[in-house]
Design a protein around this motif. Structure first.
Motif, PDB file in Angstrom:
ATOM      1  N   LEU A   1      -0.363  -4.445  -3.290  1.00 57.11           N
ATOM      2  CA  LEU A   1      -1.531  -5.109  -2.721  1.00 57.11           C
ATOM      3  C   LEU A   1      -1.625  -6.561  -3.188  1.00 57.11           C
ATOM      4  CD1 LEU A   1      -4.105  -2.198  -3.050  1.00 57.11           C
ATOM      5  CD2 LEU A   1      -3.286  -3.232  -0.905  1.00 57.11           C
ATOM      6  N   LEU A   2      -1.365  -6.781  -4.469  1.00 54.10           N
ATOM      7  CA  LEU A   2      -1.415  -8.157  -4.979  1.00 54.10           C
ATOM      8  C   LEU A   2      -0.308  -9.011  -4.367  1.00 54.10           C
ATOM      9  CD1 LEU A   2      -2.329  -7.574  -8.728  1.00 54.10           C
ATOM     10  CD2 LEU A   2      -3.774  -8.561  -6.935  1.00 54.10           C
TER      11      LEU A   2
ATOM     12  N   PRO B   1      20.750   2.931 -12.558  1.00 51.34           N
ATOM     13  CA  PRO B   1      19.293   3.045 -12.539  1.00 51.34           C
ATOM     14  C   PRO B   1      18.707   2.700 -11.175  1.00 51.34           C
ATOM     15  CG  PRO B   1      19.979   1.143 -13.843  1.00 51.34           C
ATOM     16  CD  PRO B   1      21.217   1.861 -13.396  1.00 51.34           C
ATOM     17  N   ARG B   2      17.642   3.405 -10.842  1.00 46.05           N
ATOM     18  CA  ARG B   2      16.962   3.146  -9.573  1.00 46.05           C
ATOM     19  C   ARG B   2      16.083   1.911  -9.723  1.00 46.05           C
ATOM     20  NH1 ARG B   2      14.073   8.467  -7.696  1.00 46.05           N
ATOM     21  NH2 ARG B   2      13.370   6.962  -6.176  1.00 46.05           N
ATOM     22  N   PRO B   3      16.008   1.095  -8.672  1.00 45.72           N
ATOM     23  CA  PRO B   3      15.131  -0.075  -8.758  1.00 45.72           C
ATOM     24  C   PRO B   3      13.675   0.362  -8.886  1.00 45.72           C
ATOM     25  CG  PRO B   3      16.116   0.098  -6.557  1.00 45.72           C
ATOM     26  CD  PRO B   3      16.698   1.198  -7.404  1.00 45.72           C
ATOM     27  N   ARG B   4      12.913  -0.407  -9.632  1.00 45.89           N
ATOM     28  CA  ARG B   4      11.500  -0.108  -9.830  1.00 45.89           C
ATOM     29  C   ARG B   4      10.749  -0.336  -8.520  1.00 45.89           C
ATOM     30  NH1 ARG B   4       7.029  -2.968 -10.626  1.00 45.89           N
ATOM     31  NH2 ARG B   4       5.352  -2.052 -11.812  1.00 45.89           N
ATOM     32  N   ILE B   5       9.958   0.633  -8.137  1.00 41.45           N
ATOM     33  CA  ILE B   5       9.127   0.519  -6.946  1.00 41.45           C
ATOM     34  C   ILE B   5       7.743   0.068  -7.410  1.00 41.45           C
ATOM     35  CG2 ILE B   5       8.090   1.743  -5.009  1.00 41.45           C
ATOM     36  CD1 ILE B   5      10.512   3.661  -5.167  1.00 41.45           C
ATOM     37  N   PRO B   6       7.260  -1.059  -6.897  1.00 44.36           N
ATOM     38  CA  PRO B   6       5.951  -1.539  -7.354  1.00 44.36           C
ATOM     39  C   PRO B   6       4.861  -0.531  -7.032  1.00 44.36           C
ATOM     40  CG  PRO B   6       7.013  -3.149  -5.880  1.00 44.36           C
ATOM     41  CD  PRO B   6       7.860  -1.911  -5.898  1.00 44.36           C
ATOM     42  N   ASP B   7       3.915  -0.381  -7.948  1.00 45.62           N
ATOM     43  CA  ASP B   7       2.814   0.524  -7.675  1.00 45.62           C
ATOM     44  C   ASP B   7       1.901  -0.089  -6.611  1.00 45.62           C
ATOM     45  OD1 ASP B   7       1.326  -1.407  -9.004  1.00 45.62           O
ATOM     46  OD2 ASP B   7       0.816  -0.134 -10.696  1.00 45.62           O
ATOM     47  N   ARG B   8       0.955   0.704  -6.149  1.00 47.49           N
ATOM     48  CA  ARG B   8       0.089   0.273  -5.056  1.00 47.49           C
ATOM     49  C   ARG B   8      -0.654  -1.019  -5.402  1.00 47.49           C
ATOM     50  NH1 ARG B   8      -3.978   4.604  -3.169  1.00 47.49           N
ATOM     51  NH2 ARG B   8      -4.695   4.300  -5.285  1.00 47.49           N
ATOM     52  N   ARG B   9      -1.167  -1.122  -6.608  1.00 45.87           N
ATOM     53  CA  ARG B   9      -1.904  -2.327  -7.016  1.00 45.87           C
ATOM     54  C   ARG B   9      -1.010  -3.560  -6.903  1.00 45.87           C
ATOM     55  NH1 ARG B   9      -6.468  -3.757  -9.940  1.00 45.87           N
ATOM     56  NH2 ARG B   9      -6.249  -5.582 -11.264  1.00 45.87           N
TER      57      ARG B   9
ATOM     58  N   ALA C   1       0.410  -4.691   3.050  1.00 44.42           N
ATOM     59  CA  ALA C   1       0.912  -3.828   1.970  1.00 44.42           C
ATOM     60  C   ALA C   1       1.341  -2.456   2.485  1.00 44.42           C
ATOM     61  CB  ALA C   1      -0.146  -3.662   0.890  1.00 44.42           C
ATOM     62  N   GLY C   2       1.029  -2.157   3.750  1.00 44.12           N
ATOM     63  CA  GLY C   2       1.414  -0.865   4.315  1.00 44.12           C
ATOM     64  C   GLY C   2       0.553   0.282   3.845  1.00 44.12           C
ATOM     65  N   VAL C   3      -0.723   0.009   3.572  1.00 47.94           N
ATOM     66  CA  VAL C   3      -1.656   1.059   3.148  1.00 47.94           C
ATOM     67  C   VAL C   3      -2.917   0.959   4.001  1.00 47.94           C
ATOM     68  CG1 VAL C   3      -0.802   1.029   0.765  1.00 47.94           C
ATOM     69  CG2 VAL C   3      -2.785  -0.366   1.372  1.00 47.94           C
ATOM     70  N   GLY C   4      -3.747   1.963   3.905  1.00 54.66           N
ATOM     71  CA  GLY C   4      -5.018   1.935   4.608  1.00 54.66           C
ATOM     72  C   GLY C   4      -6.014   1.044   3.891  1.00 54.66           C
ATOM     73  N   LYS C   5      -6.995   0.572   4.616  1.00 55.75           N
ATOM     74  CA  LYS C   5      -8.011  -0.325   4.059  1.00 55.75           C
ATOM     75  C   LYS C   5      -8.737   0.334   2.881  1.00 55.75           C
ATOM     76  CE  LYS C   5     -11.979  -3.054   5.590  1.00 55.75           C
ATOM     77  NZ  LYS C   5     -12.824  -3.396   6.737  1.00 55.75           N
ATOM     78  N   GLY C   6      -8.979   1.628   2.973  1.00 58.83           N
ATOM     79  CA  GLY C   6      -9.658   2.342   1.891  1.00 58.83           C
ATOM     80  C   GLY C   6      -8.870   2.305   0.589  1.00 58.83           C
ATOM     81  N   ALA C   7      -7.542   2.269   0.703  1.00 59.35           N
ATOM     82  CA  ALA C   7      -6.708   2.216  -0.506  1.00 59.35           C
ATOM     83  C   ALA C   7      -6.918   0.913  -1.272  1.00 59.35           C
ATOM     84  CB  ALA C   7      -5.237   2.380  -0.137  1.00 59.35           C
ATOM     85  N   VAL C   8      -7.240  -0.149  -0.554  1.00 65.01           N
ATOM     86  CA  VAL C   8      -7.513  -1.431  -1.220  1.00 65.01           C
ATOM     87  C   VAL C   8      -8.736  -1.284  -2.113  1.00 65.01           C
ATOM     88  CG1 VAL C   8      -8.103  -3.870  -0.890  1.00 65.01           C
ATOM     89  CG2 VAL C   8      -6.471  -2.761   0.667  1.00 65.01           C
TER      90      VAL C   8
ATOM     91  N   VAL D   1      -8.341 -14.746   4.973  1.00 66.73           N
ATOM     92  CA  VAL D   1      -7.725 -13.433   4.756  1.00 66.73           C
ATOM     93  C   VAL D   1      -8.830 -12.398   4.577  1.00 66.73           C
ATOM     94  CG1 VAL D   1      -6.294 -12.084   3.161  1.00 66.73           C
ATOM     95  CG2 VAL D   1      -5.656 -14.428   3.727  1.00 66.73           C
ATOM     96  N   ASN D   2      -8.629 -11.233   5.176  1.00 68.71           N
ATOM     97  CA  ASN D   2      -9.592 -10.151   4.959  1.00 68.71           C
ATOM     98  C   ASN D   2      -8.869  -8.940   4.375  1.00 68.71           C
ATOM     99  OD1 ASN D   2      -8.441  -8.687   7.160  1.00 68.71           O
ATOM    100  ND2 ASN D   2      -9.747  -9.820   8.577  1.00 68.71           N
ATOM    101  N   VAL D   3      -9.660  -7.992   3.924  1.00 73.79           N
ATOM    102  CA  VAL D   3      -9.117  -6.797   3.275  1.00 73.79           C
ATOM    103  C   VAL D   3      -8.220  -6.016   4.230  1.00 73.79           C
ATOM    104  CG1 VAL D   3      -9.741  -4.589   2.222  1.00 73.79           C
ATOM    105  CG2 VAL D   3     -10.971  -6.662   1.585  1.00 73.79           C
ATOM    106  N   ALA D   4      -8.581  -5.954   5.494  1.00 71.58           N
ATOM    107  CA  ALA D   4      -7.758  -5.224   6.465  1.00 71.58           C
ATOM    108  C   ALA D   4      -6.371  -5.845   6.583  1.00 71.58           C
ATOM    109  CB  ALA D   4      -8.453  -5.210   7.830  1.00 71.58           C
ATOM    110  N   ALA D   5      -6.278  -7.164   6.569  1.00 70.29           N
ATOM    111  CA  ALA D   5      -4.973  -7.835   6.655  1.00 70.29           C
ATOM    112  C   ALA D   5      -4.137  -7.559   5.406  1.00 70.29           C
ATOM    113  CB  ALA D   5      -5.164  -9.338   6.847  1.00 70.29           C
ATOM    114  N   ILE D   6      -4.777  -7.549   4.250  1.00 64.58           N
ATOM    115  CA  ILE D   6      -4.061  -7.248   3.001  1.00 64.58           C
ATOM    116  C   ILE D   6      -3.526  -5.825   3.045  1.00 64.58           C
ATOM    117  CG2 ILE D   6      -4.312  -6.945   0.502  1.00 64.58           C
ATOM    118  CD1 ILE D   6      -6.435  -9.251   0.654  1.00 64.58           C
TER     119      ILE D   6
END
Length: 193
Positions: free
Chosen positions: A13-14, A2-10, A38-45, A29-34
């Motif tokens: 982020l958490l 089985p493939r390891p579970r990849i955490p979803d974006r939420r 997490a390796g996503v854009g600020k808008g994705a947060v 901490v600010n949203v940009a740092a989070i």
């Protein structure tokens, strides 16, 4: 295999937010740092969370769920009242974020808990009432104390622990563990053998 579970974006982020909050503190901490962590854009947060405070709420809810899952794994689905409190103490002390919440570590959580105005505490209290009633119906708790009164006493003790460090001065993990164990011992005095 089985493939390891990849955490979803939420969850990513958490995870990122929890690591940053524990390392730097919520206020620093600010949203940009989070987003960057997490390796996503600020808008994705903002697609997942309305605000930075919503992220901390989600972190605390996730931490509470982690603790409840651990207690359930340790004790099963039908623990005694006293065993549940003692197991909760162990789960709490092993969870850095939740320990920070109970120890009122503003370096980690800032003033967020003071600004919470929704019904989450009332909902938890209502759940404690239902649990105590269930235990009484099973004959596991004495009948000469009402479920509402016992739940209020237990909820008040727990809420008191949440504010104890702020009102009485700094607490350490050993003091917190002892206090939760004392609540468990008090609860044990109301249990039937």
């Amino acid at each position: 295999m089985p493939r390891p579970r990849i955490p979803d974006r939420r969850e990513r982020l958490l995870d990122a937010a929890e690591g940053l909050v524990l390392a730097r503190g919520f206020d620093a901490v600010n949203v940009a740092a989070i987003a960057a962590e997490a390796g996503v854009g600020k808008g994705a947060v903002y697609l997942e969370f309305a605000s930075k405070h919503a992220i901390l709420d989600a972190l605390l809810q996730r931490g509470s769920a982690r603790m409840a899952d651990r207690v359930r794994r340790e004790l099963g689905d039908h623990p005694s009242l006293s065993a549940a409190y003692r197991s909760s103490a162990r789960a709490l002390l092993d969870d850095p974020l939740m320990s920070a919440a109970f120890l009122d570590d503003r370096g980690v959580l800032g003033v967020h808990a003071l600004e919470t105005t929704d019904d989450r505490y009332r909902e938890r209290h209502t759940a404690v009432i239902a649990w105590v009633r269930h235990l009484q119906a099973q004959g596991r708790i004495v009948e000469d104390v009402t479920a509402d009164a016992l739940a209020l006493a237990l909820s008040s003790a727990t809420i008191g622990l949440l504010s104890a460090a702020r009102l009485l001065g700094p607490l350490d993990a050993a003091q917190l563990e002892s206090a939760i164990d004392a609540i468990g011992r008090m609860a044990a005095s109301l249990e039937k053998e």
